[in-house]
Design an enzyme around this catalytic site. Structure first.
Site, short mmCIF file in Angstrom:
data_model
loop_
_atom_site.label_atom_id
_atom_site.label_comp_id
_atom_site.label_asym_id
_atom_site.label_seq_id
_atom_site.Cartn_x
_atom_site.Cartn_y
_atom_site.Cartn_z
N ASP A 145 -2.64 -1.94 -5.19
CA ASP A 145 -2.34 -0.92 -6.15
C ASP A 145 -2.80 0.23 -5.46
OD1 ASP A 145 -1.74 0.40 -8.41
OD2 ASP A 145 -2.95 -0.91 -9.70
N GLY A 197 6.96 2.76 -8.18
CA GLY A 197 8.16 3.16 -7.98
C GLY A 197 8.41 4.51 -7.26
N ASP A 218 3.45 1.57 -15.61
CA ASP A 218 3.10 0.31 -16.09
C ASP A 218 3.83 -0.03 -17.52
OD1 ASP A 218 1.11 0.52 -14.15
OD2 ASP A 218 -0.59 0.29 -15.69
#
Ligand code: GLA
Length: 393
Positions: A145, A197, A218
């Site tokens: 992440d 993205g 999210d």
């Protein structure tokens, strides 16, 4: 061999592997992830009971095999730089063994930055060491992440004002570093990029061995957010295929803030998108309706279809939307969506999707054969609802 190692950066249409057999994430990964329900409170005990529930509810046998611990498991590094767990996770190897003993697979989470999104220890500068720990713990899936690596990217922008690609290149290099470190362990580990993205990861993810990449920021447990994400996936289908999938984020089904029709819309859209299906609810407290949605075998079969093609929008008209996904044996899955606040008729022209002489229609949510149909197929759909069908010759 890790899938798609032969892909070069900048690969644009990555629907087929160039060489080798797809062995990791040949189909969109399915399982459970701790974040959407437990967030920062997740403990070893929660993860073990999620594993137990995957078995007792039938979720495992329906295909949900990954048990993924998201953020907040991390402790401190020792003098050698080895990362230890915090008190919520006393023994990761034992947890991995427990998960594996149930016929399940084990997933974990980290960041290319110094800190994770919840401000725990990230992997920056310790990629090989962390990958080695994951392999020792029996990890089968890594969600990586971006989080605080965005600080490093901002710094790169400042240092290279004349190079518009400086930040992006730094980020790609950071993702590649962990991809290489995972490969070097020799253990097949699904590599899932979480990068919201930004910078079109579908274009460069496959080149560095990623098996999935988040396409959006999210999700949350609201109809508005879920449809914003789901319906924004139009146009991305050409970038997905066996071993490399677009990931519009985890499922919220069962978390309680959407209606049954809205959760059916969520599941229908995600399976048409050939998305990873990672349940994000408390598996110990599932209603019959939640189970029927998450374990609808016909819906799951659309997601997991052998062809490995992602679906896409056929047409949209105001709040009505029609999406199709090509399936094996010449079949086509069709989602007819009604985003409006009242019951509406939604249609698809079967001739337009390859059934000029008609086709047999199967309703995935009612499990009913609707017989041979031709021309326009119309369904009356409640507000925020969906009709999901599979059409075959
Ligand atoms: C980011 C990710 C989420 C979750 C949290 C954990 O927001 O997008 O899916 O992993 O971090 O901190």
């Amino acid at each position: 061999m890790r899938v798609l190692a032969a892909f070069a950066f900048g690969c644009v249409v990555c629907s087929l592997p160039l060489s080798g057999q797809v062995t990791v994430a040949a189909k969109p990964p399915m399982g459970w992830n701790s974040w959407n329900h437990f967030a920062g409170h997740v403990t070893d005990a929660d993860v073990r009971s999620a594993a137990d529930s995957l078995v007792s509810t039938g979720m495992r046998d329906a295909g949900y095999v990954y048990v993924n611990v998201d953020d907040t498991w991390e402790g401190k590094r020792d003098a050698q730089g080895v990362l230890h767990t915090n008190e919520k996770f006393p023994d990761m190897k034992a947890l991995g063994d427990y998960i594996h003993s149930k016929g399940l697979k084990f997933g974990i989470y980290s960041s290319p930055g110094a800190k994770t999104c919840a401000k725990y220890e990230g992997s920056l500068g310790h990629e090989a060491q962390d990958a080695k720990s994951y392999a020792e713990w029996g990890v089968d899936y890594l969600k990586y992440d971006l989080c605080s690596f965005q600080d490093n990217m901002r710094q790169a922008e400042k240092e290279h004002p004349d190079d518009p690609s400086a930040a992006k290149n730094l980020m790609i290099a950071a993702y590649k570093k962990m991809g290489d470190a995972l490969k070097a362990t020799g253990r097949p580990i699904v590599y899932s990029l979480c990068q919201y993205g930004v910078d079109q990861p579908w274009k460069w993810g496959p080149g560095l061995g990623a098996n999935a990449w988040r396409t959006t920021d999210d999700i949350d447990d609201s109809y508005g957010r879920m449809i914003t994400i789901g319906f924004s996936q139009a146009g991305l289908s050409k970038y997905a295929g066996p071993g490399h999938w677009n990931d519009p984020d985890m499922l919220e089904i069962g978390n309680g803030k959407m209606t049954e029709d809205e959760y059916k819309t969520h599941m229908s859209l995600w399976v048409l998108l050939a998305s990873p299906l990672l349940a994000g609810n408390d598996l110990t407290k599932m209603s019959e309706a939640d189970k029927n949605i998450l374990m609808n075998k016909e819906a799951i079969a659309i997601d997991q279809d052998e062809l490995g093609r992602q679906g896409d929008r056929l047409y949209e008209s105001g709040d009505l939307d029609v999406w199709t996904k090509p399936l094996s044996s010449g079949r086509v899955a069709v989602g007819l969506f009604n985003r409006s606040w009242s019951t509406r008729d939604v249609s698809v022209d079967l001739g337009e999707i390859g059934f000029k002489s008609g086709g047999s229609v199967r309703d995935v949510w009612t499990h009913a054969d609707l017989g041979k149909r031709s021309g326009r197929f119309t369904s009356r759909i409640p507000k925020h609802g969906v009709t999901l069908i599979v059409v075959s010759k």
